[in-house]
Structures are given as C-alpha cells and as structure tokens.
Scaffold this active site. Sequence first.
Site, PDB file in Angstrom:
ATOM      1  N   HIS A  58       0.407  -0.881  -0.421  1.00 46.92           N
ATOM      2  CA  HIS A  58      -0.107  -0.063  -0.127  1.00 46.92           C
ATOM      3  C   HIS A  58       0.974   1.383  -0.027  1.00 46.92           C
ATOM      4  CE1 HIS A  58      -3.268  -2.769   2.100  1.00 46.92           C
ATOM      5  NE2 HIS A  58      -3.144  -2.511   0.535  1.00 46.92           N
ATOM      6  N   GLU A 224       1.381  -4.794  10.714  1.00 45.98           N
ATOM      7  CA  GLU A 224       0.723  -3.837  10.482  1.00 45.98           C
ATOM      8  C   GLU A 224       1.674  -2.931  12.098  1.00 45.98           C
ATOM      9  OE1 GLU A 224      -1.952  -2.797   8.912  1.00 45.98           O
ATOM     10  OE2 GLU A 224      -2.707  -4.409   8.018  1.00 45.98           O
TER      11      GLU A 224
HETATM   12 ZN   LIG Z   1      -1.375  -1.958   4.175  1.00 47.12          ZN
END
Ligand SMILES: [Zn+2]
Length: 342
Positions: A58, A224
């Site tokens: 991302h 994360e």
């Molecule tokens: Zn991500």
Amino acid sequence: MQQGQFLAISRQSPERFASPMSFSLSNGTVVDILAEGIIGFSPAQAGNKDIVLSCGVHGNETAPIEICDELVKNVLTGELTLAHRTLFLFGNLPAMDIGKRFVEENMNRLFSGAHSEGEGLVNQERRRAKQLEDAVAAFYTALPVSSNSPERERIHYDLHTAIRASKNEKFAVYPYLHGLPHSKEQIAFMGACGVKTILLSDAPTTTFSYFSSHDFGAHSFTVELGKVRPFGENDMRRFADAKEMLTQLISQHAITLPEFVEEDFDIYRIHQTINRTQEDFALHFGDDTPNFTDYKKGTLLASETGARYEAQADGEAIVFPNAKVAIGQRALLTVIPTTLDE
Ligand SMILES: [Zn+2]
C-alpha cells in the site's frame, strides 16, 4: 547506488532497472536488482534463513518503507553486513508517488494468482503483484535443497501501517496454515518487535503473506506497525523495536528471543468476514472507531439492503472496516479472542 539510494532511484528513474543487474559489494555480498524496487542480497557466508521483507504494497504506508529504505541503504554502503540472504520488495511505487494506498486496485487482494484472474493483467497493480510473486519464487527456490544441507528457514514479513488508529496499535495477521501449527518462536519475534496482538486467519486469502506461507512454507505475517502518516511525518521512535529486531534478524546468524508467554499476547481469530454487496452498505459506528473496538452480542455493526450484520458474541471486535471498498470486496472483519491451540 554508492550512497545506497536504491529506493530513490527506483522511484525517480525506474528505467535504469529495466533489465536485471548484479554486482558485488566490497564485503563479498552479491546484489541482485531484478527490477525497480526489487533488490536481493546474498552475503558471502550466508546462514540458513531466506528472508523477504516487503513494504509499500500500500503506497501511503510510509513508516515500513522508510525502515526498509534505511536497511537497504546500510547494506549497500557496507554499514550493515548481512548474515542471511535477504530480499527487499518496495511494492507499489506509483502509489507512493501520489501518496495513495493504490492507483487502481488494492494490491494486497491480488496475490496467489488473483492478478491474472478476471480481466487479467490489465493494470500496474496486477502486473506488479505478479512480478513480486515471481521475485519471491525465484528467491526462495534459488538454492537447491539437498538432503545433506541443513534445513533452510523461509521468512516473509509484509510490513504495513493501518489506515485507522487501533486499540492495539501494532498487530500481525497470521495467514491460514491449513491445520499446521502456529510457530511460538515467530510470535515471540513479533512480540519483540512490539507486536503483541496476533490475528489468526481461518481461510485462504489473496494477500501477499498467505502466498509465501502457502506456496513456499514461509513463516509469514502481514505486520501492521501503527497508523498511516505521510513520508517524513512518522515518529520513528514508535517503530524502534521493530527496526531493531528486523536489523538483528538479517544481520545476526541467530537471535536471542524472550521465551513465548501466551498471556503477553492478545490472540484473536476471525469470526465474520463481511463483504459489501450493495451500493448502500453502511457501517454503524464512527469513522474514527479504532481497530479492535469490541461490542456486545446483538450490536448492529453494518447494514445494506437485504442484510443486517450484528455482533454474534460478547467481545466481538471490529478490524479493517472500510465502507468504501468496491462492491463484492471485504468491508469489515470481526474477530473474537482465542488461544493458540484452539
Ligand atoms: Zn496496508
């Protein structure tokens, strides 16, 4: 390159890496650049781990990109000597340039061949997902596994930051293992990175970490590391533990980890996967509700024409809510506490 500016060159002049190149550093490490944003290192005396660190799948999840950029820089300049073969992947370079999660399509739904399904390799995210898969496959299969060589250990950490705040700031998604045991040592490593919340997947997915776990038996996680911020605005102290442990992982033959104590972790399993199927799909909690906020049984979490989605158990918590996903895509996960052996 002498100054270690691999990511900067990859972003500004990707054409310089249009064909693969290979060269050696003065400490004997062989550098293989397969394409822009894809760089592998083989130290002269490589240990038994094959380590993949990916970031920027991302494009706006900047902190892990900054960490990997610095690690690559330190290896290229000779400041850091690797102990194991390591492949760095900077996922979505065009999305980084526009400061967005993706340009056309969420790349972390395009692995395990999903890039070539439907309309096929029609956009840069799909072509890049395939290129990243090919790079991982080539890296893991480069060394012949022979019966008299010690077991090689494959590792892949796909590093992200979450869109929203989280009650558990750092967490990792453990891909579905098809009944194989979860690795306590790996979870202990996550703990040393400051990642004390582990979410156990219950089904195959098209994420990058499931691909390397399932196809190559890698110890693999989607990690994360905190909340999304623009380049240069990350408080890097919040990532210090993760950066230190990743540095140790790639530069030390063996690392010392604290013993795994399950009580130190919050372990969840996925309970509901809620897809958006209608235009009017809506979430019934605030936009700024943190990940892992939990609800009482019966609480309405989301609705759309023809469906109401409620918490089915006390303590059921929300993760990755996003009402704006494309029709047919996942808009919300719910999780409930579990233990490793359940
Ligand atoms: Zn991500």
